[in-house]
Design an enzyme around this catalytic site. Structure first.
Site, PDB file in Angstrom:
ATOM      1  N   SER A   1       0.834  -1.201   0.000  1.00 42.62           N
ATOM      2  CA  SER A   1       0.000   0.000   0.000  1.00 42.62           C
ATOM      3  C   SER A   1       0.866   1.247   0.000  1.00 42.62           C
ATOM      4  O   SER A   1       1.903   1.301   0.649  1.00 42.62           O
ATOM      5  CB  SER A   1      -0.913   0.027   1.234  1.00 42.62           C
ATOM      6  OG  SER A   1      -1.644   1.245   1.282  1.00 42.62           O
TER       7      SER A   1
ATOM      8  N   LYS B   1      -4.122  -6.914   3.750  1.00 46.13           N
ATOM      9  CA  LYS B   1      -4.212  -5.845   2.756  1.00 46.13           C
ATOM     10  C   LYS B   1      -5.661  -5.636   2.315  1.00 46.13           C
ATOM     11  O   LYS B   1      -6.099  -4.499   2.092  1.00 46.13           O
ATOM     12  CB  LYS B   1      -3.348  -6.184   1.540  1.00 46.13           C
ATOM     13  CG  LYS B   1      -3.418  -5.140   0.399  1.00 46.13           C
ATOM     14  CD  LYS B   1      -3.094  -3.731   0.865  1.00 46.13           C
ATOM     15  CE  LYS B   1      -2.768  -2.788  -0.273  1.00 46.13           C
ATOM     16  NZ  LYS B   1      -3.781  -2.669  -1.310  1.00 46.13           N
TER      17      LYS B   1
ATOM     18  N   HIS C   1      -7.219  -3.662   5.011  1.00 45.32           N
ATOM     19  CA  HIS C   1      -6.682  -2.302   4.857  1.00 45.32           C
ATOM     20  C   HIS C   1      -7.514  -1.535   3.847  1.00 45.32           C
ATOM     21  O   HIS C   1      -7.920  -0.388   4.076  1.00 45.32           O
ATOM     22  CB  HIS C   1      -5.223  -2.391   4.416  1.00 45.32           C
ATOM     23  CG  HIS C   1      -4.634  -1.120   3.865  1.00 45.32           C
ATOM     24  ND1 HIS C   1      -5.001  -0.583   2.641  1.00 45.32           N
ATOM     25  CD2 HIS C   1      -3.708  -0.266   4.363  1.00 45.32           C
ATOM     26  CE1 HIS C   1      -4.328   0.529   2.420  1.00 45.32           C
ATOM     27  NE2 HIS C   1      -3.539   0.746   3.451  1.00 45.32           N
ATOM     28  N   ASN C   2      -7.798  -2.162   2.708  1.00 42.63           N
ATOM     29  CA  ASN C   2      -8.561  -1.474   1.664  1.00 42.63           C
ATOM     30  C   ASN C   2     -10.010  -1.246   2.079  1.00 42.63           C
ATOM     31  O   ASN C   2     -10.622  -0.243   1.701  1.00 42.63           O
ATOM     32  CB  ASN C   2      -8.503  -2.270   0.372  1.00 42.63           C
ATOM     33  CG  ASN C   2      -7.158  -2.145  -0.326  1.00 42.63           C
ATOM     34  OD1 ASN C   2      -6.153  -1.795   0.304  1.00 42.63           O
ATOM     35  ND2 ASN C   2      -7.102  -2.423  -1.610  1.00 42.63           N
TER      36      ASN C   2
ATOM     37  N   GLU D   1      -9.873   1.713   4.119  1.00 43.74           N
ATOM     38  CA  GLU D   1      -9.627   2.825   3.199  1.00 43.74           C
ATOM     39  C   GLU D   1     -10.932   3.313   2.577  1.00 43.74           C
ATOM     40  O   GLU D   1     -11.196   4.525   2.511  1.00 43.74           O
ATOM     41  CB  GLU D   1      -8.648   2.368   2.126  1.00 43.74           C
ATOM     42  CG  GLU D   1      -8.323   3.391   1.050  1.00 43.74           C
ATOM     43  CD  GLU D   1      -7.450   2.787  -0.024  1.00 43.74           C
ATOM     44  OE1 GLU D   1      -7.823   2.862  -1.221  1.00 43.74           O
ATOM     45  OE2 GLU D   1      -6.386   2.230   0.316  1.00 43.74           O
TER      46      GLU D   1
END
Length: 458
Positions: free
Chosen positions: A121, A175, A178-179, A182
């Site tokens: 990222s 990840k 994480h997104n 986000e």
């Protein structure tokens, strides 16, 4: 002496990582099926075929895949695998689904090839200057890649924002979450901006100043910071704020949706992450929204009298909602780790996210040590309590004035439900027993019970 690592795929991220790795003193060989991309490879060794790439690498070979998730990864692996030998390492550094990574790791492992799923990222700038890297895979594979990946990663307080978070698909799972966070953070920021514009009457330039001020305080984060610059940017062609000239249909590539699906499958309540995906989906239905706006009624947004108080309230509401979004994400990682026996260290993940990545934020310093406890740690609970009056006033204004704020409202509802010692889920259980004889438990004695409820309308 061969190249230290090979990179397949020279899109924005692949090219940035190649430059970053080469800039750290490692020799890099690259391949892309696009001749123009290869011609622009610069100082790194450009290879016109995968076989040339493999031949150019030192042993054991290390190959980083920077290709689109899904079938393209499998296609490259089908061509690459016969060229490699036992002990070589392949790292998929794209946004692959964690289940695909688990499948590929097992398949490659049958031939002795070590496979890694690495979530990266930071966008274009992060790839070149230092991203956050979340690695999943075997320890041996991590040891082979660690000297290079830790060298190129962002650093906070001297520590690299790069680590092995667990085996198999753990890196891509982290990840993915994480997104999801986000998506939620971006939606919450957009809702805060609309509230200040519609109820505070702030110009885009003034909004930019508000976000810049917020970025100097507890809301300091990469996304709040770039928002201040975006709002201050003027369109050269029209002289109007550039954001006004951008079509209001937000794109998505699936990782946010994967987070929502994973939350539902694992029994984790992550409504703010899901609402952010729903908001993007509705934004894409532009023609339907425009048509509905001519038919469906609602209150008109009326500017408030005390704009400084509104700014203060919205800022605190944004902070509280962001804390909830991060907490939902950590809960999802914790559940995924338990379900797959990955042993993910949540505070360590919070540390990885402090630099380089898109969701880096000051609040991670507060959440870090309490990531597993989410909102119930004394410090986090205290911050939510301090923001609560402002949060509720902001939510009330959004509802009263018909301003869509699905992420903010979902975060507040999740908070209220999370702090409820007893809910009306008891009624839902009674309904389930009434129409389906699903039985229920009692609060005063153990066992399962069934009642012959009154007929409907009786």
């Amino acid at each position: 002496m061969g190249a230290a690592i090979g990179i397949v795929g020279l899109g924005v991220m692949g090219r940035g990582l190649a430059d970053n790795i080469a800039g750290r003193g490692f020799s890099v060989a690259v391949h892309d099926r696009n001749p123009e991309a290869l011609a622009a490879a610069g100082a790194v060794l450009a290879c016109s075929s995968l076989s040339d790439l493999v031949a150019a690498l030192e042993r054991p070979r290390r190959v980083l895949l920077m290709v689109n998730a899904g079938r393209p990864v499998d296609d490259v692996l089908d061509l690459l695998s016969p060229l490699l030998a036992a002990g070589d390492v392949v790292a998929d550094a794209g946004n692959s689904h964690f289940a695909d990574t688990e499948r590929r790791a097992q398949g490659m492992g049958n031939g002795g090839i070590l496979f890694v799923g690495a979530g990266i990222s930071g966008g274009e700038a992060g790839a070149r200057l230092g991203p956050a890297i979340m690695v999943g895979g075997a320890e041996d594979a991590w040891k082979a890649l660690a000297p290079i990946l830790t060298a190129i990663a962002a650093r906070v307080d001297g520590a690299p924002c790069c680590a092995r978070v667990g085996p198999g698909g753990a890196g891509h799972f982290v990840k993915m979450v994480h997104n999801g966070i986000e998506y939620a953070a971006m939606q919450l920021i957009a809702e805060a901006g609309q509230l200040l514009r519609d109820l505070g009457g702030l110009s885009h330039a003034a909004l930019g100043e508000v976000f810049a001020a917020w970025n100097r305080g507890e809301l300091e984060s990469y996304l709040v910071g770039i928002t201040s610059g975006i709002l201050a940017t003027t369109d050269r062609d029209t002289g109007r704020p550039l954001v006004e000239m951008i079509l209001d249909t937000a794109g998505q590539k699936g990782t946010g949706m994967w987070s929502g699906v994973a939350a539902l499958e694992l029994g984790v309540a992550a409504p703010t992450l899901v609402e952010a995906v729903c908001a993007r989906t509705l934004s894409a239905r532009k023609a339907e929204r425009v048509a509905a706006s001519r038919v469906l009624s609602g209150p008109a947004a009326t500017p408030v009298d005390d704009v400084p108080a509104l700014i203060d309230d919205v800022g605190k509401a944004l902070l509280a909602s962001l804390i909830c979004a991060y907490a939902q994400g950590f809960a999802l990682i914790e559940a995924g780790s338990k379900a797959h026996d990955w042993g993910i260290d949540l505070p360590a993940v919070a540390g990885l996210w402090r630099g380089g990545c898109i969701i880096r934020a000051r609040l991670l310093d507060r959440l870090g040590g309490a990531a597993g406890a989410a909102i119930t740690s004394p410090e986090v609970a205290g911050r939510l309590a301090a923001a609560q009056d402002s949060w509720r006033r902001t939510a009330g204004l959004a509802v009263a004035h018909g301003i869509p704020a699905p992420a903010l409202l979902s975060a507040l509802a999740w908070y209220d439900l999370s702090r409820s010692g007893r809910t009306w889920a008891s009624l839902i259980q009674a309904q389930r027993d009434c129409f389906g004889a699903h039985t229920y438990e009692r609060i005063d004695r153990p066992g399962r019970f069934h009642t012959r409820w009154p007929e409907a309308g009786a």
